[in-house]
Design an enzyme around this catalytic site. Sequence first.
Site, PDB file in Angstrom:
ATOM      1  CD  GLU A  58      45.631  50.273  81.156  1.00 23.35           C
ATOM      2  OE1 GLU A  58      44.434  50.366  80.841  1.00 23.35           O
ATOM      3  OE2 GLU A  58      46.559  50.406  80.340  1.00 23.35           O
ATOM      4  CE  LYS A 149      41.294  50.839  78.880  1.00 22.37           C
ATOM      5  NZ  LYS A 149      42.691  50.547  78.429  1.00 22.37           N
ATOM      6  CB  CYS A 183      44.809  53.248  79.551  1.00 26.89           C
ATOM      7  SG  CYS A 183      45.953  53.254  78.156  1.00 26.89           S
TER       8      CYS A 183
END
Length: 329
Positions: A58, A149, A183
């Site tokens: 990430e 994200k 994540c």
Amino acid sequence: MEILQTSKRNDIRDEDRLTVAVAQIAPVWLDRSATLAKVEKTIALAGAQNCDLVTFGEAIVPGYPFWIERTDGARFNDQRQKTHYARYLDQGVNIERGDLNGIVSAAKRHSIGVYLGIMERAPDRGGHSLYCSLVYINAQGRIASVHRKLHPTYEERLAWAQGDGHGLVVHNLGPFRVGGLNCYENWLPLARSALYAQGENLHVSVWPGGLHNTSDLPVFIAKESRSYVIACSGLMRAEDFPSDTPDLDMILADGAKIISNGGSTIVAPDGSFLINPVLNQEALIVAEIDAGFVRGERQNLDQAGHYARPDVLRLEVSMKRQSQIEFQD
């Protein structure tokens, strides 16, 4: 960089075989060009191992915002935080500008798919906010998806903007359909379900690094989805911070040699580790995976198929790329 490779298997049919690599590397922190050059070299290394896919952690380009929790990052209108953010934004990845052209060329040259975590400086949102994006580049050298994200986690909200569902897609890769999440959004059951429903059977989870993230959740996702799960982490040691890093004394004040210890691993559809989480070192983890194993495990649980009840439970997903404005002629 050490290459950690599982034993070659003779019991996998050729049409079910895929070779995957997990690149656990440290960024050249907050240096976009140097980190991208390191990623290119790692792609070449994975290509030399005849891998079909290589994954990176990430926000690996140009690095995770480790300064926030170590320099009083929640202080409002603070000049220190503005200085850090200005540098971070300057080193963000502008895809439209061609910042990933070298990575795209490397993927095509080595005929390998790439999942790469970036801090995206997105012109379609004005160019002054950063999105934690997971980019998939296929083996033909095409950027096939950019997933921003959905929600930054905890202190990340002080540096990153909220993404959208535009990149919640899967891709054909040999006998597999591969998708990925950034994540902590791997904890979101509905985000996972959006990928399961598209036939995902190889799940890529990317992390800034940390065994606390990868020791249990990838195992659960593998058991829940009956899929292979890659947990790809970054690495960050005290020695990886450049000497000219602002507030370096504050960032390293606790004396820790390891800031983010990695923990990258690959988990099979039954929840077993193909390789135990790798800690405290840069490594390229290489393994062969078997689509036949997935088919067998789906016999008693298939989240989007025979074990689904769409007459009772349904999910609606907006895949529209969000924008503040829509121009009309």
